[in-house]
Structures are given as C-alpha cells and as structure tokens.
Design a protein around this motif. Structure first.
Motif, mmCIF file in Angstrom:
data_model
loop_
_atom_site.group_PDB
_atom_site.id
_atom_site.type_symbol
_atom_site.label_atom_id
_atom_site.label_comp_id
_atom_site.label_asym_id
_atom_site.label_seq_id
_atom_site.Cartn_x
_atom_site.Cartn_y
_atom_site.Cartn_z
ATOM 1 N N TRP A 12 45.518 33.321 38.880
ATOM 2 C CA TRP A 12 44.787 33.679 37.654
ATOM 3 C C TRP A 12 45.608 33.374 36.408
ATOM 4 O O TRP A 12 45.067 32.945 35.390
ATOM 5 C CB TRP A 12 44.380 35.156 37.677
ATOM 6 C CG TRP A 12 43.220 35.377 38.588
ATOM 7 C CD1 TRP A 12 43.245 35.964 39.808
ATOM 8 C CD2 TRP A 12 41.860 34.982 38.372
ATOM 9 N NE1 TRP A 12 41.993 35.965 40.361
ATOM 10 C CE2 TRP A 12 41.127 35.371 39.500
ATOM 11 C CE3 TRP A 12 41.201 34.333 37.339
ATOM 12 C CZ2 TRP A 12 39.761 35.134 39.616
ATOM 13 C CZ3 TRP A 12 39.841 34.112 37.460
ATOM 14 C CH2 TRP A 12 39.140 34.508 38.591
ATOM 15 N N LEU A 13 46.905 33.563 36.470
ATOM 16 C CA LEU A 13 47.762 33.269 35.331
ATOM 17 C C LEU A 13 47.749 31.781 35.018
ATOM 18 O O LEU A 13 47.576 31.369 33.865
ATOM 19 C CB LEU A 13 49.186 33.757 35.600
ATOM 20 C CG LEU A 13 50.199 33.492 34.490
ATOM 21 C CD1 LEU A 13 49.791 34.217 33.216
ATOM 22 C CD2 LEU A 13 51.578 33.918 34.932
ATOM 23 N N ILE A 14 47.909 30.947 36.028
ATOM 24 C CA ILE A 14 47.908 29.498 35.829
ATOM 25 C C ILE A 14 46.543 29.030 35.328
ATOM 26 O O ILE A 14 46.450 28.222 34.399
ATOM 27 C CB ILE A 14 48.304 28.773 37.131
ATOM 28 C CG1 ILE A 14 49.793 29.019 37.419
ATOM 29 C CG2 ILE A 14 48.005 27.279 37.045
ATOM 30 C CD1 ILE A 14 50.243 28.577 38.774
ATOM 31 N N THR A 15 45.468 29.548 35.915
ATOM 32 C CA THR A 15 44.122 29.177 35.476
ATOM 33 C C THR A 15 43.890 29.588 34.027
ATOM 34 O O THR A 15 43.365 28.811 33.225
ATOM 35 C CB THR A 15 43.067 29.835 36.386
ATOM 36 O OG1 THR A 15 43.308 29.437 37.738
ATOM 37 C CG2 THR A 15 41.662 29.434 35.976
ATOM 38 N N GLY A 16 44.281 30.806 33.676
ATOM 39 C CA GLY A 16 44.120 31.278 32.305
ATOM 40 C C GLY A 16 44.918 30.450 31.316
ATOM 41 O O GLY A 16 44.418 30.099 30.240
ATOM 42 N N GLY A 34 39.700 34.386 19.262
ATOM 43 C CA GLY A 34 40.029 35.069 20.500
ATOM 44 C C GLY A 34 40.113 36.558 20.295
ATOM 45 O O GLY A 34 40.051 37.065 19.178
ATOM 46 N N SER A 35 40.256 37.270 21.405
ATOM 47 C CA SER A 35 40.400 38.723 21.341
ATOM 48 C C SER A 35 41.125 39.219 22.579
ATOM 49 O O SER A 35 41.132 38.561 23.621
ATOM 50 C CB SER A 35 39.035 39.409 21.224
ATOM 51 O OG SER A 35 38.272 39.218 22.403
ATOM 52 N N ILE A 36 41.728 40.373 22.422
ATOM 53 C CA ILE A 36 42.328 41.118 23.533
ATOM 54 C C ILE A 36 41.570 42.433 23.601
ATOM 55 O O ILE A 36 41.379 43.103 22.581
ATOM 56 C CB ILE A 36 43.824 41.345 23.289
ATOM 57 C CG1 ILE A 36 44.550 40.013 23.199
ATOM 58 C CG2 ILE A 36 44.416 42.214 24.399
ATOM 59 C CD1 ILE A 36 45.977 40.122 22.734
ATOM 60 N N GLN A 37 41.126 42.806 24.801
ATOM 61 C CA GLN A 37 40.239 43.958 24.953
ATOM 62 C C GLN A 37 40.787 44.926 25.993
ATOM 63 O O GLN A 37 41.307 44.514 27.025
ATOM 64 C CB GLN A 37 38.854 43.484 25.392
ATOM 65 C CG GLN A 37 38.269 42.428 24.489
ATOM 66 C CD GLN A 37 37.245 41.553 25.182
ATOM 67 O OE1 GLN A 37 36.587 41.980 26.114
ATOM 68 N NE2 GLN A 37 37.120 40.315 24.725
ATOM 69 N N LEU A 69 39.130 35.934 30.667
ATOM 70 C CA LEU A 69 40.005 36.177 31.814
ATOM 71 C C LEU A 69 40.267 37.670 31.826
ATOM 72 O O LEU A 69 40.781 38.224 30.849
ATOM 73 C CB LEU A 69 41.311 35.394 31.670
ATOM 74 C CG LEU A 69 42.321 35.529 32.803
ATOM 75 C CD1 LEU A 69 41.754 34.998 34.110
ATOM 76 C CD2 LEU A 69 43.606 34.801 32.444
ATOM 77 N N GLY A 70 39.881 38.364 32.914
ATOM 78 C CA GLY A 70 39.986 39.816 32.911
ATOM 79 C C GLY A 70 40.407 40.409 34.239
ATOM 80 O O GLY A 70 40.387 39.746 35.278
ATOM 81 N N ASP A 100 38.382 38.578 36.991
ATOM 82 C CA ASP A 100 37.227 37.824 36.497
ATOM 83 C C ASP A 100 37.663 36.588 35.722
ATOM 84 O O ASP A 100 38.626 36.631 34.955
ATOM 85 C CB ASP A 100 36.384 38.686 35.546
ATOM 86 C CG ASP A 100 35.758 39.883 36.233
ATOM 87 O OD1 ASP A 100 35.321 39.745 37.391
ATOM 88 O OD2 ASP A 100 35.680 40.953 35.601
ATOM 89 N N LEU A 101 36.930 35.509 35.895
ATOM 90 C CA LEU A 101 37.095 34.300 35.108
ATOM 91 C C LEU A 101 35.696 33.819 34.758
ATOM 92 O O LEU A 101 34.906 33.509 35.642
ATOM 93 C CB LEU A 101 37.846 33.219 35.884
ATOM 94 C CG LEU A 101 38.041 31.885 35.157
ATOM 95 C CD1 LEU A 101 38.871 32.076 33.886
ATOM 96 C CD2 LEU A 101 38.684 30.871 36.068
ATOM 97 N N GLY A 102 35.367 33.803 33.459
ATOM 98 C CA GLY A 102 34.016 33.446 33.073
ATOM 99 C C GLY A 102 33.937 32.881 31.679
ATOM 100 O O GLY A 102 34.944 32.574 31.039
#
Length: 193
Positions: A12-16, A34-37, A69-70, A100-102
């Motif tokens: 997930w880190l590499i994909t993000g 962007g945002s951080i949630q 990415l969550g 999640d990746l969406g």
C-alpha cells in the motif's frame, strides 16, 4: 502474521507513493489538491454484525478528481453462530483491518462520490480467516473552512471469506463461508491543503 501485515503495508505504501508521484509530476501539478483525514465510523459487517472503528485517509488529486489511500480498524462485531456442528456455540466476533485504494469525484457543493478496492485483513481468535479483496463505494459531504473541514459519508463494503475452525472444541474441522458486506457511516475531520 506480522510478515503478512508488513508485506501488505509495503504494497500500500508503494502504491500510494506511485499515485502521489504520478499526480505531482503531471503537467498540471500546480493544481494539486489534497487532504489528510481522521475518521470514526460504524459498519454493519454482514455475518459479524455491527462494529465500530477508526482510521486515517489521504487524498490527492487535481480539479474534481482525487485518489484515496486509507486504513480503517474495526473492532469485534457480534458473535458468529456455527450451525454446521452438532451443537450451537457462539464464538467471539471478527476484528478487521481494512486498506482502501480508490478514487473520488467532488461536485461544486462539496458532495463527493467514490469507490475502489479494499483488502480485508481478518483477526479472529476462534478460527482462521485468510485475507480477502473486496470493493467499496461511498457518497459524502464536507463542510467548514478552507483548510479545516468536517465530513460525513455513507458507504457500502463488499467482501466474502471462509472461516476455518480447526479441531478446537469439536472432533472435526469445520469451514463456514461468511459475508462481511454491509452499509456504514463515517464522520471525521480533515486538513485540506
């Protein structure tokens, strides 16, 4: 178990990072939003019943489109009944770690629609459940100031799995298919940059 989680987190880190790098190096990089949630939520997890969780998500995009990415952790749901054995016995619920990746599309009124892939990492004391891929869809609304905003969203998650009970308190191995799909609600706060 930890090796599996580490490999999954690395994926997930590499994909993000790939998605973020692609957006930042695009010709329209000056329009990156962007945002951080941080969020909490309720999820009706199918056979495992109602559960509550918390998580984090990052979004980055350009214009109305963004990539998400969550991570969400859901606590134990209701007990799962095992009808395939000679007696009825309740076991503890299943805990979930969901990655999640969406993608999402935001309308001018700050209403957004999105969806994507999820990886469900199950944690079950009474048996074993392999990790499974699933999907999710969501609709939400954000409100507040330019940078600090609140949001509320409804979502639907879909995934199926198989629980394996291996000769614990009965004489035979038992497998049971479970549905872990259902509706949920998230509320949270975001920092938008």
């Amino acid at each position: 178990m930890f090796k599996k989680i580490n490999r999954l987190a690395g994926f997930w880190l590499i994909t993000g990072l790939f998605i973020i790098g692609s957006v930042l190096t695009s010709p329209k990089a000056h329009a990156v939003d962007g945002s951080i949630q941080a969020l909490g939520g309720w999820f009706d997890a199918g056979d495992s019943g109602d559960t509550y969780g918390y998580g984090v998500r990052g979004s980055i995009g350009s214009g109305s489109w963004a990539a998400d990415l969550g991570f969400m952790h859901y606590g134990e749901g209701d007990d799962i009944e095992i009808d395939e054995i000679d007696f009825e016995k309740d076991f503890s619920g299943i805990k979930l770690n969901v990655f999640d990746l969406g993608a999402r599309f935001t309308l001018p009124a700050e209403i957004y629609f999105g969806g994507g892939l999820s990886y469900f990492d199950f944690d079950y004391d009474a048996g074993s459940v392999d990790g499974e891929w699933g999907v999710y869809g969501l609709v939400g609304w954000s409100f507040g100031g330019e940078h600090i905003r609140g949001f509320v969203e409804g979502l639907y998650r879909y995934v199926e799995g198989t629980v394996k009970y291996e000769d614990r308190e009965f004489d035979a191995d038992v497998e049971r298919d479970i549905d872990h799909d259902g509706f949920g609600v998230n509320v949270g706060i975001m920092y938008r940059f």
